[in-house]
Scaffold this active site. Sequence first.
Site, PDB file in Angstrom:
ATOM      1  N   ARG A 118      10.748  -8.863 -20.832  1.00  0.00           N
ATOM      2  CA  ARG A 118      10.882  -7.419 -20.522  1.00  0.00           C
ATOM      3  C   ARG A 118       9.617  -6.824 -19.910  1.00  0.00           C
ATOM      4  NH1 ARG A 118      13.358  -7.972 -25.553  1.00  0.00           N
ATOM      5  NH2 ARG A 118      15.614  -8.028 -25.361  1.00  0.00           N
ATOM      6  N   LYS A 140       8.020  -2.409  -5.396  1.00  0.00           N
ATOM      7  CA  LYS A 140       9.393  -2.893  -5.209  1.00  0.00           C
ATOM      8  C   LYS A 140       9.363  -4.405  -5.349  1.00  0.00           C
ATOM      9  CE  LYS A 140      11.796   0.429  -2.314  1.00  0.00           C
ATOM     10  NZ  LYS A 140      12.403   0.680  -0.990  1.00  0.00           N
ATOM     11  N   GLU A 182       5.585  -3.393  10.583  1.00  0.00           N
ATOM     12  CA  GLU A 182       5.492  -2.420   9.483  1.00  0.00           C
ATOM     13  C   GLU A 182       4.337  -1.433   9.735  1.00  0.00           C
ATOM     14  OE1 GLU A 182       7.859  -2.267   7.293  1.00  0.00           O
ATOM     15  OE2 GLU A 182       8.562  -4.277   6.727  1.00  0.00           O
ATOM     16  N   LYS A 224       1.293   4.493   2.573  1.00  0.00           N
ATOM     17  CA  LYS A 224       2.277   3.985   1.602  1.00  0.00           C
ATOM     18  C   LYS A 224       1.956   4.500   0.202  1.00  0.00           C
ATOM     19  CE  LYS A 224       5.314   0.525   0.071  1.00  0.00           C
ATOM     20  NZ  LYS A 224       5.966  -0.761   0.241  1.00  0.00           N
ATOM     21  N   GLU A 234      12.195   6.083  -5.239  1.00  0.00           N
ATOM     22  CA  GLU A 234      13.026   6.361  -4.065  1.00  0.00           C
ATOM     23  C   GLU A 234      14.208   7.268  -4.360  1.00  0.00           C
ATOM     24  OE1 GLU A 234      13.114   3.071  -1.225  1.00  0.00           O
ATOM     25  OE2 GLU A 234      15.174   3.583  -0.810  1.00  0.00           O
ATOM     26  N   ARG A 238      10.627   8.495  -0.313  1.00  0.00           N
ATOM     27  CA  ARG A 238      10.266   7.070  -0.131  1.00  0.00           C
ATOM     28  C   ARG A 238      11.210   6.352   0.831  1.00  0.00           C
ATOM     29  NH1 ARG A 238       8.077   2.511  -4.403  1.00  0.00           N
ATOM     30  NH2 ARG A 238       8.062   0.837  -2.859  1.00  0.00           N
ATOM     31  N   ASN A 242      11.881   3.020   4.973  1.00  0.00           N
ATOM     32  CA  ASN A 242      12.910   2.074   5.411  1.00  0.00           C
ATOM     33  C   ASN A 242      13.307   2.261   6.866  1.00  0.00           C
ATOM     34  OD1 ASN A 242      14.043   0.132   3.463  1.00  0.00           O
ATOM     35  ND2 ASN A 242      14.011   1.952   2.169  1.00  0.00           N
ATOM     36  N   HIS A 245      15.084  -0.478   8.753  1.00  0.00           N
ATOM     37  CA  HIS A 245      15.479  -1.529   7.805  1.00  0.00           C
ATOM     38  C   HIS A 245      16.999  -1.636   7.632  1.00  0.00           C
ATOM     39  CE1 HIS A 245      11.228  -1.499   6.999  1.00  0.00           C
ATOM     40  NE2 HIS A 245      11.313  -2.395   6.050  1.00  0.00           N
ATOM     41  N   HIS A 249      17.828  -5.250   7.966  1.00  0.00           N
ATOM     42  CA  HIS A 249      18.398  -6.056   6.879  1.00  0.00           C
ATOM     43  C   HIS A 249      19.739  -6.647   7.303  1.00  0.00           C
ATOM     44  CE1 HIS A 249      15.923  -3.976   3.429  1.00  0.00           C
ATOM     45  NE2 HIS A 249      15.232  -4.857   4.107  1.00  0.00           N
ATOM     46  N   HIS A 262      11.387 -11.112   8.710  1.00  0.00           N
ATOM     47  CA  HIS A 262      11.686  -9.744   8.276  1.00  0.00           C
ATOM     48  C   HIS A 262      11.061  -8.721   9.252  1.00  0.00           C
ATOM     49  CE1 HIS A 262      12.298  -6.304   5.640  1.00  0.00           C
ATOM     50  NE2 HIS A 262      11.017  -6.027   5.728  1.00  0.00           N
TER      51      HIS A 262
HETATM   52  P1  NAD Z   1       6.653 -14.614   3.881  1.00  0.00           P
HETATM   53  O1  NAD Z   1       6.284 -14.278   2.518  1.00  0.00           O
HETATM   54  O2  NAD Z   1       7.838 -15.503   4.093  1.00  0.00           O
HETATM   55  O3  NAD Z   1       5.390 -15.239   4.624  1.00  0.00           O
HETATM   56  C1  NAD Z   1       5.516 -15.617   5.963  1.00  0.00           C
HETATM   57  C2  NAD Z   1       5.047 -17.063   6.206  1.00  0.00           C
HETATM   58  O4  NAD Z   1       3.635 -17.098   6.223  1.00  0.00           O
HETATM   59  C3  NAD Z   1       5.476 -18.037   5.135  1.00  0.00           C
HETATM   60  O5  NAD Z   1       5.832 -19.256   5.736  1.00  0.00           O
HETATM   61  C4  NAD Z   1       4.223 -18.198   4.290  1.00  0.00           C
HETATM   62  O6  NAD Z   1       4.170 -19.445   3.627  1.00  0.00           O
HETATM   63  C5  NAD Z   1       3.157 -18.103   5.338  1.00  0.00           C
HETATM   64  N1  NAD Z   1       1.854 -17.652   4.883  1.00  0.00           N
HETATM   65  C6  NAD Z   1       1.575 -16.672   3.998  1.00  0.00           C
HETATM   66  N2  NAD Z   1       0.274 -16.415   3.969  1.00  0.00           N
HETATM   67  C7  NAD Z   1      -0.305 -17.262   4.829  1.00  0.00           C
HETATM   68  C8  NAD Z   1      -1.626 -17.473   5.263  1.00  0.00           C
HETATM   69  N3  NAD Z   1      -2.626 -16.691   4.837  1.00  0.00           N
HETATM   70  N4  NAD Z   1      -1.883 -18.447   6.170  1.00  0.00           N
HETATM   71  C9  NAD Z   1      -0.853 -19.185   6.661  1.00  0.00           C
HETATM   72  N5  NAD Z   1       0.417 -19.022   6.321  1.00  0.00           N
HETATM   73  C10 NAD Z   1       0.702 -18.066   5.413  1.00  0.00           C
HETATM   74  O7  NAD Z   1       6.967 -13.299   4.747  1.00  0.00           O
HETATM   75  P2  NAD Z   1       6.279 -11.863   4.793  1.00  0.00           P
HETATM   76  O8  NAD Z   1       6.481 -11.386   6.166  1.00  0.00           O
HETATM   77  O9  NAD Z   1       4.939 -11.881   4.212  1.00  0.00           O
HETATM   78  O10 NAD Z   1       7.192 -10.999   3.795  1.00  0.00           O
HETATM   79  C11 NAD Z   1       8.539 -10.741   4.079  1.00  0.00           C
HETATM   80  C12 NAD Z   1       9.236 -10.396   2.782  1.00  0.00           C
HETATM   81  O11 NAD Z   1       8.652  -9.218   2.251  1.00  0.00           O
HETATM   82  C13 NAD Z   1      10.712 -10.120   2.938  1.00  0.00           C
HETATM   83  O12 NAD Z   1      11.428 -10.798   1.934  1.00  0.00           O
HETATM   84  C14 NAD Z   1      10.830  -8.634   2.760  1.00  0.00           C
HETATM   85  O13 NAD Z   1      12.066  -8.244   2.223  1.00  0.00           O
HETATM   86  C15 NAD Z   1       9.710  -8.357   1.813  1.00  0.00           C
HETATM   87  N6  NAD Z   1       9.202  -6.982   1.856  1.00  0.00           N
HETATM   88  C16 NAD Z   1       9.085  -6.326   0.679  1.00  0.00           C
HETATM   89  C17 NAD Z   1       8.589  -5.043   0.664  1.00  0.00           C
HETATM   90  C18 NAD Z   1       8.363  -4.354  -0.651  1.00  0.00           C
HETATM   91  O14 NAD Z   1       8.086  -3.149  -0.650  1.00  0.00           O
HETATM   92  N7  NAD Z   1       8.433  -5.049  -1.758  1.00  0.00           N
HETATM   93  C19 NAD Z   1       8.211  -4.412   1.850  1.00  0.00           C
HETATM   94  C20 NAD Z   1       8.337  -5.120   3.040  1.00  0.00           C
HETATM   95  C21 NAD Z   1       8.850  -6.404   3.039  1.00  0.00           C
HETATM   96  N1  GLY Z   2       9.173  -1.181   2.098  1.00  0.00           N
HETATM   97  C1  GLY Z   2       9.873  -0.028   1.620  1.00  0.00           C
HETATM   98  C2  GLY Z   2       9.346   0.521   0.349  1.00  0.00           C
HETATM   99  O1  GLY Z   2       8.426  -0.005  -0.231  1.00  0.00           O
HETATM  100  O2  GLY Z   2       9.833   1.502  -0.124  1.00  0.00           O
END
Ligand code: NAD
Ligand code: GLY
Length: 355
Positions: A118, A140, A182, A224, A234, A238, A242, A245, A249, A262
């Site tokens: 939890r 998130k 972003e 942010k 949200e 907030r 998006n 998105h 998405h 993404h």
């Molecule tokens: P990812 O986590 O898949 O990383 C992209 C690639 O880069 C991967 O292959 C990873 O192994 C590689 N990598 C990471 N760091 C590295 C480094 N320093 N050197 C070399 N390679 C490296 O993708 P991302 O773009 O970082 O994240 C996308 C995800 O984030 C999606 O799932 C999306 O939904 C999520 N997201 C979440 C929020 C949130 O608020 N929580 C906001 C935006 C996106």
């Molecule tokens: N990436 C959208 C949020 O964090 O609300």
Amino acid sequence: MKILNVELGDRSYPIYIGSGVLEDAKIITSHIKTKIICIVSNTTVSQLYLENLKNLLDDYQVIEAIIDDGEEFKNYDSLNYIYTKLLENQCNRDTTILALGGGVVGDIAGYAAASFLRGIPFVQIPTTLLAQVDSSVGGKTGINHLLGKNMIGAFYQPQAVVIDLNVLKTLDNRQISAGLAEVIKYGLIWDEDFFKYLEVNIENLKQLDFDHLEHVIYRSCEIKAKVVSEDEKESGIRAILNLGHTFGHAIENCLGYGEWLHGEAVGCGMVLAAKMSLTQAWLSESEFDRVKDLIFRANLPIEKPKIDYENFIGAMKLDKKNKDKEIYLVLQQGIGKAIVTNKYSSSALDDVIKS
Ligand code: NAD
Ligand code: GLY
């Protein structure tokens, strides 16, 4: 090094931003109150940065949960693997999770922390530009479902976010561009001057000029943090984070997770959102061109991939912003201002999706 704060009362936390911050053990350890640390990373990032991180943590019992690399692994199996590692090592609430990786690792590790026993503490160490400017901040967390992106999750804030620009040196150009999507989003929804700054400096950013990068990471996190502080869960503003998105998405879901990054899907989604704003006369023709040009210059796709209309609209109907089965979109009112609305012409939406 610069420090920003996400103001959330007793759940407030700092964001450290700078080159080499990961060399200073105290920055991380000052936020760890437990004796056990579970580092969650993936097969790629762990090869690059896990040993260095472990070397900072001599005073702790460190366990590892290394998941497969890719958006297609942002699922229950990876999450369950983390739970298993925690349980095999008899971890209790005496454990802190360190998320070392991009947004996929950060989102899953955060959700593991939110749900295991939890809730146990976690710290974000984002290693992609996208994770540094967006996903590591704001709490998130979650995983994808085959039917919809990020459908299972929780709002759960980290103890701290530690952003070291040096890790960006091992990222490929495609990933840098994905992060820039972003970054551009913040200019579009919040700050026209920032958008202008990006128009002038996009080449420097693509070439990893650290002075410019540090400025945009700082400004992105600042915007942010402000939005999240006003509306953590949200229920209102907030949702403007998006922008692009709802379309993005749907692209990710319809093409299959991992086909487009993404950030690429969000880049294209922001062009589609701008086109919708143009049809409603909330964005002028010249503003629309500026949006499209900057996204194009960031090496992001500006044309929607071929996806069957019914599949695409079906995925949009599952968006988390929707109410009473109506699709809500984040649209622009000029550059630097965004609204969340269902008051748009649905035939315009059909045209944009079919265009
Ligand atoms: P990812 O986590 O898949 O990383 C992209 C690639 O880069 C991967 O292959 C990873 O192994 C590689 N990598 C990471 N760091 C590295 C480094 N320093 N050197 C070399 N390679 C490296 O993708 P991302 O773009 O970082 O994240 C996308 C995800 O984030 C999606 O799932 C999306 O939904 C999520 N997201 C979440 C929020 C949130 O608020 N929580 C906001 C935006 C996106
Ligand atoms: N990436 C959208 C949020 O964090 O609300």
